[in-house]
Design a protein around this motif. Structure first.
Motif, short mmCIF file in Angstrom:
data_model
loop_
_atom_site.label_atom_id
_atom_site.label_comp_id
_atom_site.label_asym_id
_atom_site.label_seq_id
_atom_site.Cartn_x
_atom_site.Cartn_y
_atom_site.Cartn_z
N ASP A 1 28.98 61.21 56.13
CA ASP A 1 28.83 61.09 57.54
C ASP A 1 27.19 60.79 57.76
O ASP A 1 26.85 60.19 58.71
CB ASP A 1 28.94 62.56 58.16
N ASP A 2 26.35 61.03 56.72
CA ASP A 2 24.94 60.82 56.85
C ASP A 2 24.38 60.16 55.55
O ASP A 2 24.22 60.82 54.43
CB ASP A 2 24.02 62.04 57.09
N PRO A 3 24.63 58.92 55.58
CA PRO A 3 24.07 58.21 54.40
C PRO A 3 22.62 58.27 53.81
O PRO A 3 22.19 57.79 52.99
CB PRO A 3 24.36 56.55 54.68
N PHE A 4 21.89 58.89 54.67
CA PHE A 4 20.46 59.27 54.50
C PHE A 4 20.04 60.59 54.10
O PHE A 4 18.79 61.05 53.90
CB PHE A 4 19.47 58.73 55.71
N SER A 5 21.12 61.39 53.89
CA SER A 5 20.92 62.80 53.45
C SER A 5 20.10 62.67 52.04
O SER A 5 20.41 61.94 51.36
CB SER A 5 22.00 63.61 53.60
N SER A 6 19.30 64.01 51.76
CA SER A 6 18.80 63.80 50.45
C SER A 6 19.94 64.13 49.22
O SER A 6 19.67 63.58 48.16
CB SER A 6 18.02 65.24 50.41
N MET A 7 21.11 64.80 49.68
CA MET A 7 22.05 64.77 48.69
C MET A 7 22.56 63.38 48.36
O MET A 7 22.72 63.07 47.01
CB MET A 7 23.42 65.75 49.31
N ARG B 1 21.35 60.53 48.66
CA ARG B 1 20.28 59.87 48.14
C ARG B 1 20.07 60.01 46.69
O ARG B 1 19.87 59.21 45.91
CB ARG B 1 18.88 60.08 48.77
N THR B 2 20.07 61.34 46.33
CA THR B 2 20.21 61.69 44.79
C THR B 2 21.22 61.12 44.26
O THR B 2 21.18 60.80 43.06
CB THR B 2 19.95 63.29 44.91
N MET B 3 22.38 61.46 44.84
CA MET B 3 23.65 60.88 44.00
C MET B 3 23.64 59.35 43.72
O MET B 3 24.11 58.93 42.86
CB MET B 3 24.83 61.27 44.77
N VAL B 4 23.05 58.66 44.50
CA VAL B 4 22.86 57.14 44.54
C VAL B 4 22.06 57.03 43.28
O VAL B 4 22.28 55.94 42.45
CB VAL B 4 22.29 56.57 45.74
N LYS B 5 21.03 57.65 43.11
CA LYS B 5 19.99 57.52 42.15
C LYS B 5 20.61 57.93 40.88
O LYS B 5 20.32 57.29 39.70
CB LYS B 5 18.61 58.23 42.42
N GLN B 6 21.44 58.77 40.72
CA GLN B 6 22.33 59.33 39.58
C GLN B 6 23.43 58.35 39.40
O GLN B 6 24.19 58.75 38.48
CB GLN B 6 22.66 60.84 39.59
N ASP B 7 23.78 57.30 39.87
CA ASP B 7 24.58 56.23 39.72
C ASP B 7 25.92 56.67 40.15
O ASP B 7 26.97 56.47 39.24
CB ASP B 7 24.43 55.61 38.13
N THR C 1 21.74 50.46 56.55
CA THR C 1 22.27 51.51 55.39
C THR C 1 21.84 51.12 53.92
O THR C 1 22.25 51.83 52.94
CB THR C 1 23.85 51.47 55.54
N LYS C 2 20.84 50.36 53.89
CA LYS C 2 20.36 49.95 52.59
C LYS C 2 19.66 51.12 52.11
O LYS C 2 18.80 51.91 52.56
CB LYS C 2 19.63 48.74 52.50
N MET C 3 19.85 51.59 50.78
CA MET C 3 18.83 52.43 50.21
C MET C 3 17.75 51.86 49.75
O MET C 3 17.40 50.68 49.92
CB MET C 3 19.65 52.98 48.95
N ASN D 1 23.35 48.11 48.94
CA ASN D 1 24.22 48.87 49.88
C ASN D 1 25.13 49.38 48.94
O ASN D 1 26.02 48.98 48.14
CB ASN D 1 24.96 48.14 50.73
N TYR D 2 25.27 50.96 49.15
CA TYR D 2 26.36 51.82 48.41
C TYR D 2 27.43 52.26 49.13
O TYR D 2 27.87 53.35 48.74
CB TYR D 2 25.38 52.84 47.78
N GLY D 3 27.90 51.54 50.27
CA GLY D 3 28.89 51.99 50.89
C GLY D 3 29.26 51.00 52.01
O GLY D 3 28.21 50.03 52.21
N ILE D 4 30.30 50.97 52.75
CA ILE D 4 30.76 49.96 53.66
C ILE D 4 30.47 50.93 55.01
O ILE D 4 30.91 51.94 55.37
CB ILE D 4 32.15 49.64 53.65
#
Length: 522
Positions: A116-122, A124-130, A157-159, A164-167
């Protein structure tokens, strides 16, 4: 709370758990198996190759009383069209954020998950953790995915690494909320559609003072709007028209500046203070709710509001009961630009992320499934349902059986896959053709000067902690200036203090670092 005991190796730090909101406190997470980066569309498999249906696990929200029946006709038809077996975990929208955070923190992530929020801290952290697939090199190879999502949505929506880690779940970008005015009042007073803030003020003043409704009473105002405790609410479109920015940050000379620090915001506050003193905006703007703002316009007491023309269908029926001259959409006119500015929306609402636990071959299957689902013939299944069950056809036109359609809950599939009409903000399915023609041309005209919020998706660690306090302080001062409780010089003092505030300085630096990093990753 003790760490969750998982069979997978733990790699996520306790910082992930700290990013959970409210009462959620999880400190252990599961690792994601390593997977190679992809730079091309994988070979056909599963649904593309015509093999057996591939099971796809999905988690998303439902907003109606009940989610769709997994054995219902619509889901069966979607599965047949995409050659998949859908295993959907529907979570009530009322507690979706909490359930999403638990799922992310525990590592219990389905194949596809609605973020729902692609910019949440959670996230973002998960993206960094691959934890999720980078689809940047892939999405352009899927025609519906790439074309049905506005370019601004992919960009927004780019990190931080520019990927882009999602559609993005598409929404109309052009025709965003802006000034909509009573064209019949303008015509009666021989006024032109305003194009500058000076002309805007003149129109507001005329709507207040020249009896546009012809009832012989001084009972109308120029613009109906409100503010909230943390932002300018619908009065914000006036500030935006002065600053030329769709949000709180504006690009100048390759950098982003905080709009409260520029002279144009001061000019907007002077404009609004004058409008308040002359009764051109609601006297109680500081306490009005959004529904009350709309009601002032719907009751025929205001000449302008901030909205999308696509929402004017309901206004016609309400105003028509009060003013019999209002019987079609020609009574309303969207301002195309003020000072050569009008806002462009972000073009998305949440997004679909694909777990990195999904192997590359299945990644292709999922992208193919979504691409096929976005095709007109498949998306039409959730838009209308099944003929004879959810809609009928009369004189060649579809008519919803509203009770059955609503009870089926099939509109909740929009929370997974959605296709946005690029003119959805400006049009309504019940608009007559003449209105469709007019509003389509006006949206095309707006697109020539529209500007999106450049700060969407940018990250500042300092803003995460100081931002809420900053927003309240700034809005409190703005409201006081507009009301005349304090003079405009109080705003000058506030701005000077803000410029020397080390936290604000740090926010500006972090936002610009984030902006440069994202731009470099293009």
């Amino acid at each position: 709370m003790e760490s969750l005991k998982l069979k997978r190796r733990r790699i996520y730090p306790a910082a992930i758990a700290a990013s959970l909101v409210c009462s959620i406190a999880l400190s252990g997470c599961g690792a994601v198996p390593a997977a190679k980066e992809v730079g091309q569309k994988p070979a056909a498999s599963g649904n593309e190759a015509g093999g057996p249906p591939v099971e796809v696990k999905i988690m998303s929200a439902f907003t109606s009383a009940n989610p769709p029946d997994p054995n219902g006709e619509v889901q069966k038809a979607i599965e047949k069209a995409t050659n998949t077996k859908l295993s959907i975990q529907w979570v009530s929208a009322n507690n979706y954020k909490e359930r999403l955070n638990v799922s992310l923190a525990s590592g219990d992530i389905p194949d596809v998950i609605m973020i729902d929020d692609p910019f949440s801290s959670m996230f973002r952290t998960m993206v960094k953790q691959d934890a999720f697939w980078d689809i940047t090199p892939l999405y352009s190879k899927y025609p519906n995915i790439s074309k049905q999502v506005a370019p601004v949505a992919w960009e927004s929506t780019k990190m931080q690494d520019g990927k882009n880690y999602g559609i993005p779940r598409p929404r109309g970008a052009e025709g965003a909320r802006y000034f909509v005015l009573r064209k019949d009042w303008l015509d009666k007073l021989s006024l032109k559609v305003p194009t500058t803030t000076d002309e805007l003020y003149a129109a507001m003043k005329a709507f207040k003072e020249k009896d546009p409704d012809g009832n012989g009473k001084a009972d109308t105002i120029g613009f109906t709007g409100n503010v909230t405790a943390t932002d300018m609410g619908t009065l914000g479109v006036i500030v935006n028209s002065f600053t030329g920015a769709a949000g709180n940050w504006k690009e100048q000379d390759g950098k982003l500046v905080y709009t409260d620090l520029i002279p144009e915001t001061r000019q907007a506050l002077e404009f609004l203070n004058k409008a308040y003193k002359e009764g051109l905006i609601p006297a109680d703007f500081a306490s009005l709710k959004a529904s009350q703002v709309d009601e002032i316009f719907a009751s025929g007491k205001a000449g302008m509001l901030a909205d999308k023309t696509g929402n004017m269908q309901e206004m016609i029926s309400k105003l028509g009961k009060i003013d019999t001259t209002v019987h079609d959409h020609q009574a309303f006119y969207p301002v195309t630009s003020i000072n050569q500015f009008n806002p462009k929306g972000p073009g998305f609402l949440g997004m679909l992320a694909i777990s990195k636990r999904v192997p590359e071959a299945k990644l292709n299957t999922i992208l193919s499934m979504i691409d096929k689902w976005m095709s007109p013939e498949v998306f039409d299944l959730q838009t209308w349902g099944i003929e004879g069950t959810h809609y009928t056809v009369k004189d060649g036109k579809k008519e919803l059986l509203k009770d059955k359609y609503t009870a089926s809950g099939i509109d909740n599939y929009n929370q997974i896959v959605y296709v946005a009409d690029p003119y959805a903000n400006s049009l309504h399915r019940n608009f007559p053709q003449n209105s469709i023609d007019v509003y389509t041309k006006l949206q095309d005209e707006r697109a020539k000067t529209s500007s999106a919020d450049a700060s969407v998706g940018l990250y500042s660690d300092t803003f995460q902690s100081y931002g809420p306090e900053l927003a309240k302080q700034a809005q409190d001062m703005k409201t006081k200036v507009i009301l005349g409780v304090v003079p405009i010089t109080a705003w000058d003092d506030y701005v000077n203090q803000l410029k020397s505030n080390p936290q604000m300085t740090k926010i500006v630096q972090e936002i610009n670092d984030s902006y440069k990093q994202r731009s470099a990753g293009k």
